[in-house]
Write an enzyme that holds these catalytic residues in place. Structure first.
Site, PDB file in Angstrom:
ATOM      1  N   GLN A 153       0.810  -1.194   0.184  1.00  0.00           N
ATOM      2  CA  GLN A 153       0.047  -0.001   0.000  1.00  0.00           C
ATOM      3  C   GLN A 153       0.902   1.113   0.108  1.00  0.00           C
ATOM      4  O   GLN A 153       0.462   2.368   0.002  1.00  0.00           O
ATOM      5  CB  GLN A 153      -0.908  -0.063   1.255  1.00  0.00           C
ATOM      6  CG  GLN A 153      -2.017  -1.133   1.188  1.00  0.00           C
ATOM      7  CD  GLN A 153      -2.552  -1.170   2.831  1.00  0.00           C
ATOM      8  OE1 GLN A 153      -3.383  -0.671   2.943  1.00  0.00           O
ATOM      9  NE2 GLN A 153      -1.650  -2.059   3.550  1.00  0.00           N
ATOM     10  N   HIS A 155      -1.528   1.287  -4.291  1.00  0.00           N
ATOM     11  CA  HIS A 155      -1.870   2.817  -4.094  1.00  0.00           C
ATOM     12  C   HIS A 155      -1.025   3.766  -4.859  1.00  0.00           C
ATOM     13  O   HIS A 155      -0.565   4.957  -4.580  1.00  0.00           O
ATOM     14  CB  HIS A 155      -1.856   3.340  -2.642  1.00  0.00           C
ATOM     15  CG  HIS A 155      -2.909   2.596  -1.713  1.00  0.00           C
ATOM     16  ND1 HIS A 155      -2.860   2.532  -0.397  1.00  0.00           N
ATOM     17  CD2 HIS A 155      -4.033   2.086  -2.297  1.00  0.00           C
ATOM     18  CE1 HIS A 155      -3.871   1.767   0.078  1.00  0.00           C
ATOM     19  NE2 HIS A 155      -4.564   1.427  -1.029  1.00  0.00           N
TER      20      HIS A 155
HETATM   21  N1  APR Z   1       7.020  -2.394  12.467  1.00  0.00           N
HETATM   22  C1  APR Z   1       5.720  -2.900  12.240  1.00  0.00           C
HETATM   23  N2  APR Z   1       4.723  -2.226  12.228  1.00  0.00           N
HETATM   24  C2  APR Z   1       4.780  -0.862  12.640  1.00  0.00           C
HETATM   25  C3  APR Z   1       5.717  -0.108  12.749  1.00  0.00           C
HETATM   26  C4  APR Z   1       6.975  -1.133  12.612  1.00  0.00           C
HETATM   27  N3  APR Z   1       8.182  -0.448  12.838  1.00  0.00           N
HETATM   28  N4  APR Z   1       5.642   1.076  13.004  1.00  0.00           N
HETATM   29  C5  APR Z   1       4.312   1.161  12.795  1.00  0.00           C
HETATM   30  N5  APR Z   1       3.581   0.016  12.681  1.00  0.00           N
HETATM   31  C6  APR Z   1       2.046  -0.454  12.383  1.00  0.00           C
HETATM   32  C7  APR Z   1       1.253   0.323  13.368  1.00  0.00           C
HETATM   33  O1  APR Z   1       1.111  -0.403  14.501  1.00  0.00           O
HETATM   34  C8  APR Z   1      -0.035   0.536  12.325  1.00  0.00           C
HETATM   35  O2  APR Z   1      -0.860  -0.835  12.750  1.00  0.00           O
HETATM   36  O3  APR Z   1       2.062   0.059  11.120  1.00  0.00           O
HETATM   37  C9  APR Z   1       0.546   0.364  11.109  1.00  0.00           C
HETATM   38  C10 APR Z   1       0.492   1.692  10.072  1.00  0.00           C
HETATM   39  O4  APR Z   1      -0.988   1.710  10.067  1.00  0.00           O
HETATM   40  P1  APR Z   1      -1.512   2.959   9.045  1.00  0.00           P
HETATM   41  O5  APR Z   1      -0.664   4.135   9.485  1.00  0.00           O
HETATM   42  O6  APR Z   1      -2.931   3.070   9.033  1.00  0.00           O
HETATM   43  O7  APR Z   1      -0.937   2.703   7.579  1.00  0.00           O
HETATM   44  P2  APR Z   1      -1.416   1.848   6.547  1.00  0.00           P
HETATM   45  O8  APR Z   1      -2.196   0.774   6.970  1.00  0.00           O
HETATM   46  O9  APR Z   1      -0.311   1.462   5.461  1.00  0.00           O
HETATM   47  O10 APR Z   1      -2.614   2.715   5.723  1.00  0.00           O
HETATM   48  C11 APR Z   1      -3.427   2.187   4.597  1.00  0.00           C
HETATM   49  O11 APR Z   1      -4.181   4.315   4.093  1.00  0.00           O
HETATM   50  O12 APR Z   1      -4.261   6.725   4.284  1.00  0.00           O
HETATM   51  C12 APR Z   1      -4.210   5.521   3.504  1.00  0.00           C
HETATM   52  O13 APR Z   1      -3.358   5.474   1.524  1.00  0.00           O
HETATM   53  C13 APR Z   1      -2.822   5.580   2.504  1.00  0.00           C
HETATM   54  O14 APR Z   1      -1.820   3.240   2.061  1.00  0.00           O
HETATM   55  C14 APR Z   1      -2.324   4.142   2.868  1.00  0.00           C
HETATM   56  C15 APR Z   1      -3.686   3.533   3.678  1.00  0.00           C
END
Ligand code: APR
Length: 244
Positions: free
Chosen positions: A99, A117
């Site tokens: 993503q 994305h």
């Molecule tokens: N290792 C593992 N997990 C991690 C780490 C790490 N170092 N740091 C953060 N996380 C986890 C957090 O606990 C959280 O569950 O990564 C996740 C990030 O979640 P989001 O910020 O919601 O990102 P994502 O799931 O990629 O979002 C999906 O939302 O806004 C949109 O288009 C954007 O592609 C993105 C989509």
């Protein structure tokens, strides 16, 4: 850290899929979207990441994307990205479904990357569809316009309310359905349809493993949850795979 069932599945696996989200790149210095430090705490998605907002205020949207492009160009893949790329030596098929728009999987050497994305290194004209590199974008001041048709140029990323690119989505579904082991890494799993992939994989028989700092909505539904940083867990997993 790794269970016996996972080790057995990996020993017999031909096809591995890693489905990644913002947490995968957090250790490279790319901020995540949700959570206390998340991007969407500071900026409103409806002002920056949708087509209407772009048409209303292309200056603001471009200011934000040019800043993000500069940040992302300056960072490097982390040990988690490199460990996934190295898995290609040990399994017949390794697919990354991401993503993330930061291109870090490819820069780390992964050869099959489905970008759900989009990719922040690409841009295209909304008038004629011609593609432009970031270098060409930065040569223009303010809001970049297409030299061919004078249309507005936009970043090649998927905004809220937009459909995922067909080919990337279809390839991701196929990869999920054929996975022997499917890892969901660093994603909160709340943005659909991407978030449906881990369960699709499970329904098709994959052993699904979540790697995240904390439990998510998905945790109850997968075969196994490994709590930790992807930049720590994945290199350890690679070592185990090498010796398994
Ligand atoms: N290792 C593992 N997990 C991690 C780490 C790490 N170092 N740091 C953060 N996380 C986890 C957090 O606990 C959280 O569950 O990564 C996740 C990030 O979640 P989001 O910020 O919601 O990102 P994502 O799931 O990629 O979002 C999906 O939302 O806004 C949109 O288009 C954007 O592609 C993105 C989509």
């Amino acid at each position: 850290m790794f269970s016996q069932p996972l080790l057995t599945k990996l020993r017999n696996a031909e096809s591995i899929v890693a489905f990644t989200g913002a947490g995968m790149s957090a250790e490279s210095g790319v901020p995540t979207f949700r959570g206390d430090q998340g991007i969407w705490k500071k900026f409103k998605p409806e002002e920056l990441a949708n087509f209407d907002a772009f048409m209303r205020n292309p200056e603001l949207v471009w200011e934000w994307y040019k800043a993000r492009k500069q940040i992302i160009a300056a960072i490097q893949p982390n040990p988690g990205h490199y460990a996934l790329a190295a898995m290609e030596k040990h399994f017949k098929h390794v697919s990354i479904i991401t993503q993330n728009i930061d291109n870090l999987h490819r820069r780390a050497g992964s050869s099959t990357v489905h970008e759900l994305h989009g990719n922040i290194e690409r841009n295209y004209c909304i008038g004629c569809g011609k593609h432009y590199t970031n270098e060409e974008i930065f040569q223009q001041d303010h809001v970049p316009h297409c030299p061919v048709c004078n249309g507005l140029i936009r970043p090649d990323v998927v905004w809220f309310g937009e459909l995922l690119p067909d080919e990337e989505w279809n390839n991701s579904v196929t990869a999920a359905e054929h996975a022997d082991v499917f890892f969901s890494i660093g994603t909160s799993g709340v943005v659909y349809p991407a978030a449906s992939l881990p369960l699709m994989a499970k329904l098709s028989g994959a052993y699904v493993v979540e790697i995240n700092l904390e439990p998510t909505d998905l945790s109850q539904k997968v075969n196994e949850v490994i709590l930790g940083k992807s930049g720590d867990v994945l290199p350890q997993l690679l070592l185990v795979v090498k010796n398994n």
